[in-house]
Design an enzyme around this catalytic site. Structure first.
Site, mmCIF file in Angstrom:
data_model
loop_
_atom_site.group_PDB
_atom_site.id
_atom_site.type_symbol
_atom_site.label_atom_id
_atom_site.label_comp_id
_atom_site.label_asym_id
_atom_site.label_seq_id
_atom_site.Cartn_x
_atom_site.Cartn_y
_atom_site.Cartn_z
ATOM 1 N N GLU A 138 0.825 -1.221 0.000
ATOM 2 C CA GLU A 138 0.000 0.000 0.000
ATOM 3 C C GLU A 138 0.855 1.264 0.000
ATOM 4 O O GLU A 138 1.695 1.466 0.885
ATOM 5 C CB GLU A 138 -0.943 -0.011 1.220
ATOM 6 C CG GLU A 138 -1.941 1.136 1.147
ATOM 7 C CD GLU A 138 -3.099 1.034 2.130
ATOM 8 O OE1 GLU A 138 -3.353 -0.055 2.671
ATOM 9 O OE2 GLU A 138 -3.739 2.070 2.356
ATOM 10 N N LYS A 191 -8.023 -0.551 10.960
ATOM 11 C CA LYS A 191 -7.358 -1.046 9.741
ATOM 12 C C LYS A 191 -6.125 -0.193 9.463
ATOM 13 O O LYS A 191 -5.074 -0.692 9.070
ATOM 14 C CB LYS A 191 -8.337 -1.009 8.553
ATOM 15 C CG LYS A 191 -7.819 -1.649 7.273
ATOM 16 C CD LYS A 191 -6.992 -0.710 6.402
ATOM 17 C CE LYS A 191 -6.498 -1.405 5.147
ATOM 18 N NZ LYS A 191 -5.592 -0.547 4.357
ATOM 19 N N ASP A 223 3.285 -13.994 12.144
ATOM 20 C CA ASP A 223 1.968 -14.440 11.695
ATOM 21 C C ASP A 223 0.984 -13.271 11.788
ATOM 22 O O ASP A 223 0.470 -12.970 12.859
ATOM 23 C CB ASP A 223 1.542 -15.616 12.602
ATOM 24 C CG ASP A 223 0.231 -16.244 12.191
ATOM 25 O OD1 ASP A 223 -0.566 -15.571 11.508
ATOM 26 O OD2 ASP A 223 -0.002 -17.401 12.577
ATOM 27 N N HIS A 239 -1.865 10.016 -0.947
ATOM 28 C CA HIS A 239 -1.904 8.801 -1.752
ATOM 29 C C HIS A 239 -1.629 9.071 -3.223
ATOM 30 O O HIS A 239 -1.264 8.177 -3.960
ATOM 31 C CB HIS A 239 -3.317 8.178 -1.680
ATOM 32 C CG HIS A 239 -3.477 7.178 -0.587
ATOM 33 N ND1 HIS A 239 -3.884 7.509 0.665
ATOM 34 C CD2 HIS A 239 -3.289 5.830 -0.561
ATOM 35 C CE1 HIS A 239 -3.959 6.427 1.425
ATOM 36 N NE2 HIS A 239 -3.586 5.399 0.704
HETATM 37 P P1 NAD Z 1 8.347 -22.976 16.986
HETATM 38 O O1 NAD Z 1 7.726 -24.198 17.536
HETATM 39 O O2 NAD Z 1 8.952 -23.039 15.623
HETATM 40 O O3 NAD Z 1 9.470 -22.406 17.984
HETATM 41 C C1 NAD Z 1 9.259 -22.280 19.344
HETATM 42 C C2 NAD Z 1 10.213 -23.202 20.075
HETATM 43 O O4 NAD Z 1 11.546 -22.734 19.917
HETATM 44 C C3 NAD Z 1 9.956 -23.195 21.556
HETATM 45 O O5 NAD Z 1 8.938 -24.118 21.859
HETATM 46 C C4 NAD Z 1 11.328 -23.570 22.139
HETATM 47 O O6 NAD Z 1 11.441 -24.958 22.273
HETATM 48 C C5 NAD Z 1 12.315 -23.120 21.068
HETATM 49 N N1 NAD Z 1 13.125 -21.936 21.468
HETATM 50 C C6 NAD Z 1 14.455 -21.771 21.261
HETATM 51 N N2 NAD Z 1 14.869 -20.593 21.722
HETATM 52 C C7 NAD Z 1 13.789 -19.971 22.247
HETATM 53 C C8 NAD Z 1 13.585 -18.701 22.880
HETATM 54 N N3 NAD Z 1 14.573 -17.817 23.067
HETATM 55 N N4 NAD Z 1 12.342 -18.383 23.270
HETATM 56 C C9 NAD Z 1 11.312 -19.225 23.080
HETATM 57 N N5 NAD Z 1 11.451 -20.445 22.503
HETATM 58 C C10 NAD Z 1 12.679 -20.815 22.084
HETATM 59 O O7 NAD Z 1 7.328 -21.741 16.926
HETATM 60 P P2 NAD Z 1 6.135 -21.265 17.833
HETATM 61 O O8 NAD Z 1 6.459 -19.858 18.192
HETATM 62 O O9 NAD Z 1 5.771 -22.194 18.925
HETATM 63 O O10 NAD Z 1 4.931 -21.270 16.770
HETATM 64 C C11 NAD Z 1 4.825 -20.260 15.810
HETATM 65 C C12 NAD Z 1 4.225 -20.782 14.530
HETATM 66 O O11 NAD Z 1 2.957 -21.419 14.773
HETATM 67 C C13 NAD Z 1 3.932 -19.665 13.580
HETATM 68 O O12 NAD Z 1 4.490 -19.997 12.326
HETATM 69 C C14 NAD Z 1 2.388 -19.642 13.487
HETATM 70 O O13 NAD Z 1 1.968 -19.212 12.216
HETATM 71 C C15 NAD Z 1 2.030 -21.071 13.741
HETATM 72 N N6 NAD Z 1 0.667 -21.400 14.230
HETATM 73 C C16 NAD Z 1 -0.223 -20.446 14.646
HETATM 74 C C17 NAD Z 1 -1.463 -20.804 15.138
HETATM 75 C C18 NAD Z 1 -2.414 -19.738 15.634
HETATM 76 O O14 NAD Z 1 -2.049 -18.574 15.668
HETATM 77 N N7 NAD Z 1 -3.635 -20.076 16.054
HETATM 78 C C19 NAD Z 1 -1.795 -22.160 15.228
HETATM 79 C C20 NAD Z 1 -0.872 -23.103 14.812
HETATM 80 C C21 NAD Z 1 0.391 -22.728 14.331
#
Ligand code: NAD
Length: 421
Positions: A84, A262, A278, A376
């Site tokens: 945008e 928005k 996300d 714009h």
């Molecule tokens: P992930 O599982 O890839 O990473 C998180 C993991 O990284 C942690 O569980 C931990 O074990 C590790 N880790 C290493 N260093 C860390 C630190 N400094 N801090 C925290 N954890 C650390 O990712 P996630 O964040 O659990 O999930 C994110 C993904 O899930 C996104 O891609 C999202 O789009 C997707 N998702 C979203 C939904 C929703 O929003 N409803 C549902 C399902 C999946």
């Protein structure tokens, strides 16, 4: 650039060539040659193929830089991925005005996410709820056994809350697992824990667990930003009053609030995307939070301080990560994090809030004064020129003429393309 010389304040940045802009960002963020080259590269096929299914290629968005941001006394250049026009310029302008009173101040809660487990068919819901709560330590222990990394970082499952809800299917229990996800967005971490707890909750209660999933209403993971916008710089008392009149409609009317919010998301999403986060999760959380009192309203608040200056504030849920998901995989997301120089997901979340506030201020300011179209128009004119068939230098020539005539219309652009070629 030394730490002391480092400033994001720059005027006429938009007039520089792309090469010079990259050079500025390189110096500011201390990027190396490899990182600098990334700006011109697309996501490679192999990485894309690992990220989603049925990949055919990639889809590019422009990546711009918002300048002038000072947040909690620290200088930031903010990468923004958006299609945008005017969004990046508006954010930079707002940040420039906010600097006059020291920039943005921000704060945030601990990174606590909520996982939900829905329990049906418990023979006695009250007793089932008590059973879950009296086994809290056991349940938290089992949750934490799923993610040793998170626990070792000081995060992990911290608490359980139980809600009894009436539904057309009868009473059901929803157990909330509260997880400190540290620097992750946390969805995978939380979902894994909830799935692991389900059999134990069923055993304790005699009920059946159906849903087990993260809630995107991350209202225990909030970010707040605040800035003061100088009355004189805005054009005086009358302009501040006009601003507050415009803003008030977003407070009382969901039709306006949707558009107002928005505008906030114009800024927020572009940084969320640039850092590989996300944006659907952030959008869902933000809009649900905007309706938390039963009526959808503005995510920002504005008022005059004792000097008559305009104070802006924002508060919203912020499920962002700097590890995990695409934020760790996408080369440009890693580059964006380098440019920001962030150390934690909390810091990123607070920058996102400041950007959302800046974006919203800029939009309402324009709406209260010159209107939104003026800003714009020059980029819009370029788009119209391209639609009319202009290429290369002709795009600017046609666009300039359209702006000059204040007639940004496709039929006129086609006439100009024919005339100039
Ligand atoms: P992930 O599982 O890839 O990473 C998180 C993991 O990284 C942690 O569980 C931990 O074990 C590790 N880790 C290493 N260093 C860390 C630190 N400094 N801090 C925290 N954890 C650390 O990712 P996630 O964040 O659990 O999930 C994110 C993904 O899930 C996104 O891609 C999202 O789009 C997707 N998702 C979203 C939904 C929703 O929003 N409803 C549902 C399902 C999946």
């Amino acid at each position: 650039m030394t730490q002391q010389e480092k400033t994001s304040q720059v005027s006429g940045f938009y007039k520089l060539s792309i090469k010079k802009r990259i050079e500025f960002v390189k110096q500011f963020a201390g990027l190396n040659q490899e990182e600098t080259k990334l700006f011109a590269s697309a996501l490679d096929e192999a990485t894309a193929d690992r990220m989603i299914e049925n990949v055919l290629g990639t889809f590019e968005l422009p990546l711009g830089i918002a300048v002038n941001f000072k947040i909690n006394g620290k200088e930031y250049l903010i990468p923004m991925a958006t299609e945008e026009s005017s969004v990046v310029a508006a954010a930079s302008n707002a940040a420039k005005i906010a600097r006059l009173h020291g920039g943005f101040t921000t704060e945030s809660t601990e990174p606590l996410m909520i996982g939900q487990m829905q329990l049906l068919n418990a023979p006695d819901v009250v007793q089932a709820a008590e059973e879950i709560l009296s086994n809290k330590d056991k349940l938290l222990g089992l949750a934490n056994a799923q993610d040793k990394i998170l626990v070792n970082l000081g995060g992990g499952a911290k608490d359980l809350e139980v809600r009894i809800l009436d539904s057309p299917l009868g009473k059901m229990i929803v157990t909330h697992l509260i997880v400190d996800v540290r620097d992750a967005m946390g969805a995978n971490a939380v979902n894994t824990m909830c799935e692991a707890l389900a059999p134990l909750i069923e055993e304790l209660t005699g009920g059946k667990i159906r849903l087990k999933i993260l809630s995107n209403l991350a209202d225990k993971r909030l970010v707040r930003a605040r800035a003061v916008f100088d009355k004189e710089k805005l054009g005086g008392d009358k302009v501040v009053d006009a601003f507050l009149q415009s803003y008030t409609l977003a407070v009382i009317d969901p039709y306006r609030a949707a558009t107002h919010n928005k505008g906030i998301m114009n800024g927020i999403d572009s940084l969320i995307i640039a850092t590989g986060n996300d944006f659907r999760a952030i959008e869902a959380g933000a809009h649900c939070y905007a309706a938390r009192d039963g009526c959808y309203t503005s995510l920002t608040k504005y008022y005059k301080d004792k000097n008559g200056d305009l104070v802006g504030e924002i508060e919203l849920p912020m499920a962002v990560g700097i590890v995990g998901g695409a934020s760790s995989m996408h080369p440009k997301a890693k580059l964006s994090k380098r440019i920001l120089g962030i150390k934690s997901a909390q810091e990123l979340g607070e920058i996102v809030a400041a950007l959302g506030l800046a974006q919203n201020f800029a939009a309402v300011y324009a709406l209260s004064t010159v209107g939104i179209q003026k800003g714009h128009m020059s980029l819009h004119a370029k788009n119209i020129a391209v639609m009319a068939g202009a290429t290369g230098n002709l795009i600017d020539k046609v666009a300039d003429q359209l702006v000059k005539e204040n007639k940004i219309k496709l039929d006129r652009a086609k006439e100009l393309v024919a005339q100039f070629t």
